[in-house]
Design an enzyme around this catalytic site. Structure first.
Site, PDB file in Angstrom:
ATOM      1  N   ASN A 211       0.845  -1.198   0.000  1.00 17.73           N
ATOM      2  CA  ASN A 211       0.000   0.000   0.000  1.00 17.73           C
ATOM      3  C   ASN A 211       0.877   1.243   0.000  1.00 17.73           C
ATOM      4  O   ASN A 211       2.104   1.153  -0.037  1.00 17.73           O
ATOM      5  CB  ASN A 211      -0.940  -0.020   1.205  1.00 17.73           C
ATOM      6  N   ASP A 279      -4.874  -6.113   4.994  1.00 18.60           N
ATOM      7  CA  ASP A 279      -6.005  -6.888   5.518  1.00 18.60           C
ATOM      8  C   ASP A 279      -6.039  -8.298   4.935  1.00 18.60           C
ATOM      9  O   ASP A 279      -6.563  -9.226   5.561  1.00 18.60           O
ATOM     10  CB  ASP A 279      -7.324  -6.184   5.206  1.00 18.60           C
ATOM     11  N   LYS A 288       7.909 -18.624  -9.443  1.00 20.29           N
ATOM     12  CA  LYS A 288       7.370 -17.447 -10.111  1.00 20.29           C
ATOM     13  C   LYS A 288       6.209 -17.828 -11.017  1.00 20.29           C
ATOM     14  O   LYS A 288       6.305 -18.770 -11.813  1.00 20.29           O
ATOM     15  CB  LYS A 288       8.469 -16.761 -10.927  1.00 20.29           C
ATOM     16  N   PHE A 323      -5.402   3.717  14.080  1.00 23.36           N
ATOM     17  CA  PHE A 323      -5.588   4.674  12.989  1.00 23.36           C
ATOM     18  C   PHE A 323      -6.659   4.159  12.035  1.00 23.36           C
ATOM     19  O   PHE A 323      -6.797   2.945  11.843  1.00 23.36           O
ATOM     20  CB  PHE A 323      -4.283   4.892  12.221  1.00 23.36           C
ATOM     21  N   LYS A 337     -14.922   1.520  14.281  1.00 19.79           N
ATOM     22  CA  LYS A 337     -13.635   0.903  14.580  1.00 19.79           C
ATOM     23  C   LYS A 337     -13.268   1.076  16.046  1.00 19.79           C
ATOM     24  O   LYS A 337     -12.752   0.151  16.692  1.00 19.79           O
ATOM     25  CB  LYS A 337     -12.552   1.512  13.681  1.00 19.79           C
ATOM     26  N   LYS A 341     -12.830  -2.460  17.940  1.00 22.88           N
ATOM     27  CA  LYS A 341     -11.454  -2.834  18.294  1.00 22.88           C
ATOM     28  C   LYS A 341     -11.138  -2.600  19.778  1.00 22.88           C
ATOM     29  O   LYS A 341     -10.030  -2.885  20.222  1.00 22.88           O
ATOM     30  CB  LYS A 341     -10.451  -2.045  17.451  1.00 22.88           C
TER      31      LYS A 341
END
Length: 402
Positions: A211, A279, A288, A323, A337, A341
């Protein structure tokens, strides 16, 4: 109780500033007002003197030659509302041709501007450059809303409502006070565990998914906490940042980060999960994958949710900060969240914006607390954002451990 200096300039939105002063007075703050000559053509100075119970500093009434210095040194924070295009340009140029501008140049406290003007004026490239230049100098902006303007056009440029401005000003003031407190010894002796950066999830020996996280926010937290005397444990994905933090544990995948976290979380007083952990991870192929078809299907499996684990296993004396990087419905998702959490704080930011978040030097977060209150930081450097988060975390830790 704080000393709030309110600057009023020559815009039709000046009538709202009377309500802003009343908001501050109701919250039991001390208020003084400085007006430009043109502002008095919209609202008389006696209105502000009656509301603030203090003399108004203005062009035709300077109690002594250096009144602007006295007002500047008295202030804990200064808000200019409305801030016209003219005043914004003059502040950026360092001009001091009236009492308000002279006062601004003498300030030692945070300065906040609430722009208000015609849409075309607000969108003018020169005005926008002035606003960005002032933000880069550390001046806070409460950017205008969209709506019907006094000129009967619809668009950006409407000054925010007094209650919104008051809330943001007081948040900025509180943030600055918190930062000063933390810089002393609030973190001394505490162990702070921080995760930072992205994770890489390989699907064959040479390819992976990841990301946009640069790790800048997590490293800013670690470095500021280290300066403040905390024992910092930093678990970091692969980033290009070079840091002097003595206790950095480098990891690659979400699984690596989870295993490293398990090694340290029990001993932490404050846990701040700033990493952008994948996630899902691909089902790994040992060789490969060759390019054969126009499309490639990759099977993904869910990774371990480190923040959920931390919340479920949190000790009574630990503080957990997570975050939420969102592109829409930020407040709704952050609150979900926070509860799901079992976190103490969720720091939410809009990563669809290009001026903050991933890879930027700046950020703008909204802190959602388990007790229901919310703090908006406004846009500022990630180091200053880190100080706010650390300050709030330290206060919560202190309260839990009294």
């Amino acid at each position: 109780m704080s000393n709030i200096l309110v600057g009023v300039t020559g815009g039709i939105a000046a009538y709202k500033t009377a309500y802003l002063v009343r908001e501050f007075i109701r919250a039991r703050h001390n208020v003084k007002v400085v007006m430009t000559k043109k502002a008095e053509s919209f609202v008389g100075h006696t209105t502000f003197e009656a509301l603030s119970l203090n003399p108004v500093l203005r062009e035709d009434n300077t109690p002594k030659p250096i009144s602007h210095i006295d007002y500047a040194l008295w202030a804990d924070i200064c808000i200019i509302a409305p801030a016209t295009a003219n005043i914004i340009g003059k502040i950026n140029a360092g001009i001091a041709d009236n009492e308000l501008l002279s006062t601004i140049l003498a300030l030692k406290c945070p300065l906040v501007l609430a722009p208000a003007m015609n849409t075309n004026m607000y969108n003018n490239v020169i005005v926008q450059e002035n606003i960005k230049s002032l933000q880069s100098k550390g001046i806070y902006m409460i950017l205008p809303a969209s709506g019907l303007l006094a000129c009967q056009t619809e668009g950006e440029g409407k000054m925010q409502e007094p209650d919104i401005i008051a809330e943001k000003v007081l948040n900025i003031f509180n943030k600055n006070n918190l930062s000063l407190k933390v810089e002393n010894d609030m973190l001394s002796g505490l162990t702070i565990l921080i995760t930072a950066g992205p994770t890489k999830e390989y699907f064959d020996p040479v390819r992976y998914i990841t990301n946009e996280s640069s790790g800048k926010m997590g490293y800013a937290l670690a470095e500021e906490a280290h300066k403040m005397g905390a024992n910092v444990i930093l678990i970091s994905g692969e980033v290009s940042i070079v840091s002097d933090i003595p206790n950095i544990h480098k990891v690659v995948s979400a699984e690596d980060m989870y295993n490293a976290f398990l090694s340290f979380y029990n001993d932490a007083d404050i846990i701040i999960m700033a990493a952008a952990v994948a996630d899902y991870a691909p089902v790994y192929e040992n060789i490969k994958i060759k390019k054969n078809d126009d499309e490639l299907t990759i099977n993904l499996k869910k990774t371990k949710d480190i923040l959920s684990y931390a919340g479920a296993n949190k000790k009574d004396n630990q503080i957990l900060v997570g975050f939420a990087a969102e592109t829409n419905n930020m407040e709704e998702y952050a609150k979900q969240k926070l509860e799901k959490k079992n976190a103490d704080i969720i720091a939410a930011n809009d990563v669809s914006r290009k001026d903050i978040g991933f890879n930027s030097m700046d950020n703008e977060v909204t802190l959602f607390f388990a007790d229901g209150h919310i703090t908006h930081t406004g846009r500022q450097s990630k180091q200053d954002i880190a100080k706010i988060i650390l300050a709030e975390s330290a206060i919560l830790h202190s309260e839990k451990n009294q």
